[in-house]
Design a protein around this motif. Structure first.
Motif, mmCIF file in Angstrom:
data_model
loop_
_atom_site.group_PDB
_atom_site.id
_atom_site.type_symbol
_atom_site.label_atom_id
_atom_site.label_comp_id
_atom_site.label_asym_id
_atom_site.label_seq_id
_atom_site.Cartn_x
_atom_site.Cartn_y
_atom_site.Cartn_z
ATOM 1 N N LYS A 151 9.568 -22.082 3.094
ATOM 2 C CA LYS A 151 10.843 -21.514 2.668
ATOM 3 C C LYS A 151 12.039 -22.293 3.218
ATOM 4 O O LYS A 151 13.048 -22.441 2.543
ATOM 5 C CB LYS A 151 10.911 -20.051 3.109
ATOM 6 N N ILE A 152 11.909 -22.818 4.431
ATOM 7 C CA ILE A 152 13.034 -23.521 5.060
ATOM 8 C C ILE A 152 13.481 -24.732 4.241
ATOM 9 O O ILE A 152 14.660 -25.052 4.175
ATOM 10 C CB ILE A 152 12.699 -23.909 6.517
ATOM 11 N N LEU A 153 12.542 -25.399 3.581
ATOM 12 C CA LEU A 153 12.892 -26.583 2.795
ATOM 13 C C LEU A 153 13.718 -26.215 1.563
ATOM 14 O O LEU A 153 14.501 -27.037 1.084
ATOM 15 C CB LEU A 153 11.630 -27.356 2.398
ATOM 16 N N THR A 154 13.570 -24.984 1.067
ATOM 17 C CA THR A 154 14.375 -24.565 -0.089
ATOM 18 C C THR A 154 15.855 -24.509 0.271
ATOM 19 O O THR A 154 16.706 -24.612 -0.604
ATOM 20 C CB THR A 154 13.937 -23.193 -0.637
ATOM 21 N N LYS A 155 16.148 -24.360 1.577
ATOM 22 C CA LYS A 155 17.537 -24.312 2.028
ATOM 23 C C LYS A 155 18.058 -25.698 2.415
ATOM 24 O O LYS A 155 19.193 -26.032 2.137
ATOM 25 C CB LYS A 155 17.664 -23.346 3.204
ATOM 26 N N THR A 156 17.203 -26.503 3.056
ATOM 27 C CA THR A 156 17.656 -27.805 3.551
ATOM 28 C C THR A 156 17.593 -28.902 2.492
ATOM 29 O O THR A 156 18.385 -29.834 2.526
ATOM 30 C CB THR A 156 16.836 -28.251 4.779
ATOM 31 N N ASP A 157 16.648 -28.800 1.568
ATOM 32 C CA ASP A 157 16.499 -29.818 0.511
ATOM 33 C C ASP A 157 15.828 -29.170 -0.700
ATOM 34 O O ASP A 157 14.645 -29.393 -0.960
ATOM 35 C CB ASP A 157 15.670 -30.997 1.022
ATOM 36 N N PRO A 158 16.579 -28.352 -1.458
ATOM 37 C CA PRO A 158 15.991 -27.581 -2.555
ATOM 38 C C PRO A 158 15.295 -28.427 -3.620
ATOM 39 O O PRO A 158 14.250 -28.021 -4.131
ATOM 40 C CB PRO A 158 17.172 -26.820 -3.156
ATOM 41 N N GLU A 159 15.850 -29.590 -3.941
ATOM 42 C CA GLU A 159 15.215 -30.429 -4.969
ATOM 43 C C GLU A 159 13.848 -30.938 -4.499
ATOM 44 O O GLU A 159 12.881 -30.911 -5.253
ATOM 45 C CB GLU A 159 16.122 -31.607 -5.336
ATOM 46 N N ASN A 160 13.791 -31.408 -3.265
ATOM 47 C CA ASN A 160 12.526 -31.891 -2.714
ATOM 48 C C ASN A 160 11.518 -30.752 -2.596
ATOM 49 O O ASN A 160 10.335 -30.932 -2.890
ATOM 50 C CB ASN A 160 12.755 -32.549 -1.344
ATOM 51 N N SER A 161 11.986 -29.590 -2.187
ATOM 52 C CA SER A 161 11.112 -28.420 -2.087
ATOM 53 C C SER A 161 10.488 -28.093 -3.443
ATOM 54 O O SER A 161 9.271 -27.897 -3.545
ATOM 55 C CB SER A 161 11.899 -27.207 -1.573
ATOM 56 N N LYS A 162 11.313 -28.060 -4.449
ATOM 57 C CA LYS A 162 10.832 -27.742 -5.802
ATOM 58 C C LYS A 162 9.798 -28.776 -6.263
ATOM 59 O O LYS A 162 8.748 -28.427 -6.804
ATOM 60 C CB LYS A 162 12.013 -27.692 -6.765
ATOM 61 N N LYS A 163 10.089 -30.054 -6.013
ATOM 62 C CA LYS A 163 9.189 -31.141 -6.417
ATOM 63 C C LYS A 163 7.851 -31.039 -5.670
ATOM 64 O O LYS A 163 6.779 -31.090 -6.276
ATOM 65 C CB LYS A 163 9.841 -32.493 -6.143
ATOM 66 N N LEU A 164 7.912 -30.886 -4.346
ATOM 67 C CA LEU A 164 6.686 -30.836 -3.542
ATOM 68 C C LEU A 164 5.839 -29.604 -3.875
ATOM 69 O O LEU A 164 4.615 -29.697 -3.977
ATOM 70 C CB LEU A 164 7.015 -30.861 -2.047
ATOM 71 N N LEU A 165 6.483 -28.460 -4.059
ATOM 72 C CA LEU A 165 5.718 -27.247 -4.370
ATOM 73 C C LEU A 165 5.093 -27.321 -5.763
ATOM 74 O O LEU A 165 3.974 -26.840 -5.973
ATOM 75 C CB LEU A 165 6.582 -26.001 -4.212
ATOM 76 N N ALA A 166 5.780 -27.949 -6.705
ATOM 77 C CA ALA A 166 5.188 -28.133 -8.039
ATOM 78 C C ALA A 166 3.966 -29.042 -7.959
ATOM 79 O O ALA A 166 2.929 -28.770 -8.586
ATOM 80 C CB ALA A 166 6.225 -28.700 -9.007
ATOM 81 N N GLN A 167 4.071 -30.110 -7.170
ATOM 82 C CA GLN A 167 2.923 -31.001 -6.977
ATOM 83 C C GLN A 167 1.780 -30.264 -6.285
ATOM 84 O O GLN A 167 0.612 -30.423 -6.652
ATOM 85 C CB GLN A 167 3.324 -32.228 -6.158
ATOM 86 N N ALA A 168 2.114 -29.471 -5.273
ATOM 87 C CA ALA A 168 1.090 -28.715 -4.547
ATOM 88 C C ALA A 168 0.433 -27.692 -5.467
ATOM 89 O O ALA A 168 -0.794 -27.501 -5.414
ATOM 90 C CB ALA A 168 1.698 -28.047 -3.321
ATOM 91 N N ASP A 169 1.218 -27.024 -6.318
ATOM 92 C CA ASP A 169 0.636 -26.080 -7.291
ATOM 93 C C ASP A 169 -0.429 -26.778 -8.130
ATOM 94 O O ASP A 169 -1.532 -26.266 -8.312
ATOM 95 C CB ASP A 169 1.718 -25.517 -8.227
ATOM 96 N N ALA A 170 -0.099 -27.956 -8.623
ATOM 97 C CA ALA A 170 -1.034 -28.716 -9.460
ATOM 98 C C ALA A 170 -2.259 -29.170 -8.668
ATOM 99 O O ALA A 170 -3.389 -29.079 -9.158
ATOM 100 C CB ALA A 170 -0.320 -29.915 -10.082
ATOM 101 N N LEU A 171 -2.044 -29.632 -7.448
ATOM 102 C CA LEU A 171 -3.167 -30.107 -6.618
ATOM 103 C C LEU A 171 -4.136 -28.982 -6.271
ATOM 104 O O LEU A 171 -5.353 -29.160 -6.343
ATOM 105 C CB LEU A 171 -2.642 -30.761 -5.339
#
Length: 189
Positions: A151-171
């Motif tokens: 959750k902390i990354l959604t505040k500090t770097d929302p774009e990166n958080s969204k990208k990484l979580l989408a990749q993790a969802d797929a993985l």
């Protein structure tokens, strides 16, 4: 004939929560302040490739009966056995009194699928891999965003958080799909 239990907290807990090879993609930890950019090393899959190690993944909060079954099978197996236990940790940034709920969500999101790999089954003409989890009913990101380490990354770097979580969802979806296919295979004869 040795039995090994790994308590997988997904961080180096004894160093105050540093990122480890077991830290999942997108998690924030010491030395991974911008979210871990790669997925965790899969100790269970690596160990199964040897073909002679009993391997199980467990999460007591998700399936206590499967946990007991894995311990009984590992103890009975005449050879090396490895049980990898999903272990909630204060570094996850959760209320520790609800740790078993977090474990259950880790399983139903596909983050930590439960399985048992018993080489003895091969000798009986059966597939040695038994997938004890059902197909994920929630996305990994839904589960992850309940933990401060994601959750902390959604505040500090929302774009990166969204990208990484989408990749993790797929993985994590792909990992479950792979386990499902491996568990359905006909054994080698």
């Amino acid at each position: 004939n040795i039995n090994v239990l790994v308590l997988d907290t997904e961080v180096y807990s004894n160093t105050g929560g540093q990122a480890s090879k077991s830290t999942p993609m997108g998690a924030v930890a010491k030395f991974a302040a911008s979210g871990k950019p790669v997925n965790k090393k899969d100790l269970g899959m690596i160990s199964m490739t040897y073909g002679n190690i009993y391997v199980a993944t467990i999460a007591m909060g998700a399936n206590p009966a499967q946990t007991v079954k894995a311990f009984v099978e590992a103890e009975a197996y005449n050879g090396p056995s490895l049980i990898i236990a999903y272990s909630h940790c204060i570094a996850h940034g959760i209320n520790m009194t609800t740790g078993f709920v977090a474990q259950k969500e880790a399983v139903i999101s596909g983050h930590f699928p439960l399985f048992r790999y018993n080489p003895e089954l091969t000798k009986q003409g059966k597939n040695p891999l038994i997938l004890d989890s059902k197909a994920p009913t929630m996305k990994f990101s839904e589960h992850a965003l309940k933990e401060n380490r994601f959750k902390i990354l959604t505040k500090t770097d929302p774009e990166n958080s969204k990208k990484l979580l989408a990749q993790a969802d797929a993985l994590f979806a792909a990992k479950y799909n792979l386990l499902e296919k491996l568990a359905a295979m006909e054994p080698c004869k």
